[in-house]
Design a protein around this motif. Structure first.
Motif, PDB file in Angstrom:
ATOM      1  N   GLU A 103      -2.727   0.054   8.107  1.00  0.00           N
ATOM      2  CA  GLU A 103      -1.774  -0.962   7.681  1.00  0.00           C
ATOM      3  C   GLU A 103      -0.537  -0.336   7.026  1.00  0.00           C
ATOM      4  N   HIS A 162       0.828  -1.214   0.000  1.00  0.00           N
ATOM      5  CA  HIS A 162       0.000   0.000   0.000  1.00  0.00           C
ATOM      6  C   HIS A 162       0.866   1.269   0.000  1.00  0.00           C
ATOM      7  N   HIS A 178       2.621  -6.912   4.687  1.00  0.00           N
ATOM      8  CA  HIS A 178       1.230  -6.488   4.880  1.00  0.00           C
ATOM      9  C   HIS A 178       0.770  -6.785   6.292  1.00  0.00           C
ATOM     10  N   ALA A 179      -0.425  -6.256   6.633  1.00  0.00           N
ATOM     11  CA  ALA A 179      -1.104  -6.642   7.879  1.00  0.00           C
ATOM     12  C   ALA A 179      -2.563  -6.876   7.500  1.00  0.00           C
TER      13      ALA A 179
HETATM   14 ZN   LIG Z   1      -2.283  -5.370   2.666  1.00  0.00          ZN
END
Ligand SMILES: [Zn+2]
Length: 567
Positions: free
Chosen positions: A331, A317, A424-425
């Protein structure tokens, strides 16, 4: 030192007696509250003022003083200290209880004492969970908890840090987790047993709706996590809830929160992840074969200082794309910070070349800085792409990764020495917690793919090689190398006591809304060893609390770097 496993049987027999025969009493002697739990006619455990724990024991029939001391403490030297503390008693009488302080007790008796005082404590795969009981009127301190379970009160700091526990003052009912690495042997043995416990075998049957697998719930297990997440692989809230409702109905469960232990739960066979399907199921056979085949491609390159290695590091992102957002935690902000930490550690400790797919307007901060500004992040293509559209942001990342691989190969590097990680989260069902690693499942990499349009044509990395497709060997090799790397990550996280997804931390595809696929960042990426690391589940409050702490992110970064060195 005695092996905790070897004494397991005696111990569990004793604990069984304890739970049957426990007669607890609280007494106010001189205004000081004490708690005594009677374990057997010869054994009591006493919690005194200031949470001092002692066993109070009488000799067994025919037991002399040396044998008595040896049994309780495994150390003959403890004799003097014990008798000094028992008002000068020199002789052992079968009608008089002798008090033995907790600090002198053997590992086995420590566990017996704690088991009797705190029957709600539980071991699970990641550590010991102590439920604060406030038995003597006020909650037991973190110092005491550390002393009891690790042998050293000063370990409370580390317990606090991994918790993380905001207040020094505990509260009744609060669960304090003691990580495996800190535990003294008896408690660690129990944690290891919990981690190694294989899932119960499934029985298979048939009803009017078709074939099902039958699973009997064990103590403490819930339908969501123990059945739906474990056996069907679903992790997203809407999927887990829908499947739980369907399974509850088919199994005749009226209230999903009050399912008795041992209740037979029916899971549709078609929903099972391949490894739980019947042994002769074609999907299971196919998956096992694919895994075996991919395992041939485990990494054989060795470079301890990572010289010659190119590491493509992708913070998910960024720009206008915040990623998942739960309770104000974004995130993109935290995975960008995590990438900065990984890059700093690699630069300091290895000779790896790091290529970041995205960069913010300001340079990365240090170990003790807060997350930087991810909103100015751009994908570092030529020219860079300011992230406006999340999907285009992802496509430019894999085009960039493929371009990095081409130039590494052109400059004498090999594809085996190029590694890709996307950070990522997740935002999943709140019952799910810990990290998960996605690898590119071979069967999802078929066909060819390319992007067209003005923004794509404007970038060198796309023009160089707009179309992507894989040969069968490339697909199998990608799954094999990526799995190998994912296993190193899981091992490093486990060693550092970082939470991991309980049942299947490595996954070859996403399951969501009845479909399966490989995320685009892995799907079209040509770097063979490539993983997407979900560092936690933002919908799980414990996970979310961890992610916002610097110490957790630093630990994740360190573990990822050591996994890379291992790999
Ligand atoms: Zn993600």
């Amino acid at each position: 030192m005695r092996c905790p496993r070897a004494s397991g049987r005696t111990l569990s027999a004793l604990l069984a007696i304890a739970s049957l025969a426990v007669a607890a009493s609280l007494s106010a002697a001189g205004g000081n509250l004490r708690k005594t739990v009677v374990i057997s006619p010869e054994l009591k455990v006493v919690l005194g003022e200031g949470d001092e724990v002692a066993l109070s024991a009488r000799p067994l029939p025919g037991e002399g003083v040396d044998a008595f001391v040896q049994r309780l403490t495994e150390s003959p030297k403890a004799k003097r200290e014990i008798f000094a503390q028992n008002a000068g008693a020199r002789l052992l009488r079968k009608d008089v209880f002798v008090s033995v302080p907790y600090g002198l007790l053997s590992e086995s008796y420590r566990k017996i004492a704690m088991g009797a005082l705190f029957p709600d404590d539980r071991a699970d795969a990641s550590g010991w969970n102590h439920r604060v009981a406030a038995l003597a009127g006020k909650p037991e301190s973190l110092w005491r908890i550390a002393e009891w379970f690790t042998g050293k009160g000063a370990n409370y700091r580390e317990i606090r840090e991994v918790g993380p526990i905001a207040s020094l003052q505990t509260e009744a009912g609060q669960v304090v987790r003691i990580p495996t690495a800190l535990l003294s042997p008896a408690f660690r043995g129990e944690v290891e047993a919990a981690a190694a416990m294989p899932p119960m075998p499934l029985e298979f049957g048939k009803d009017e709706k078709g074939r099902y697998a039958l699973y009997r719930l064990r103590r403490g297990e819930a339908l969501y996590s123990a059945v739906v997440v474990r056996f069907t692989g679903r992790v997203h809230a809407e999927d887990v809830n829908a499947k739980a409702a369907e399974i509850a109905e088919r199994s005749g469960i009226a209230d999903v929160h009050a399912i008795p232990v041992g209740f037979p739960v029916r899971i549709p066979v078609e929903d099972l992840v391949a490894e739980f399907k019947p042994a002769n199921d074609p999907a299971r056979i196919e998956e096992e074969k694919a895994k075996l085949e991919a395992a041939q491609f485990a990494n054989r390159v060795r470079a301890a200082d990572l010289s010659g290695v190119t590491f493509v590091l992708d913070a998910g992102h960024g720009g206008r794309d915040t990623g998942a957002r739960v309770a104000g935690v974004e995130e993109a902000r935290y995975v960008y910070d995590l990438a900065c930490r990984v890059e700093r550690l690699l630069a300091r400790h290895t000779k790896a070349r790091v290529v970041a797919t995205v960069r913010g307007g300001a340079p990365c901060g240090g170990r003790n800085s807060d997350p930087g500004d991810f909103r100015t992040a751009r994908v570092m293509t030529t020219p860079p792409y300011p992230i406006e559209d999340p999907a285009a942001g992802v496509n430019f990342r894999w085009y960039l990764a493929n371009s990095v691989l081409r130039s590494a190969e052109a400059n004498g590097g090999s594809e085996e020495k190029t590694v890709f990680v996307s950070l990522h989260a997740d935002s999943l069902h709140p019952a799910v917690r810990g990290s998960m690693v996605y690898v590119p499942g071979e069967k999802f990499l078929k066909g060819s793919f390319e992007k067209s349009g003005e923004i794509y044509a404007a970038r060198r990395e796309v023009r160089e090689a707009p179309r992507v497709s894989f040969s069968r060997k490339e697909r199998i090799k990608a799954e094999g190398l990526s799995r190998d790397f994912a296993e190193k990550i899981v091992a490093a996280f486990r060693a550092a006591d970082l939470p991991l997804h309980a049942f299947a931390p490595i996954r070859a595809y996403v399951i969501r809304g009845g479909r399966q696929w490989v995320p685009a960042i892995l799907r079209y990426n040509r770097i063979p060893a490539r993983v997407l690391l979900e560092v936690c589940n933002l919908n799980n409050p414990e996970d979310r609390k961890l992610l916002v702490t610097r110490s957790y992110r630093e630990k994740v970064a360190r573990s990822l770097v050591s996994a890379l060195v291992e790999f």
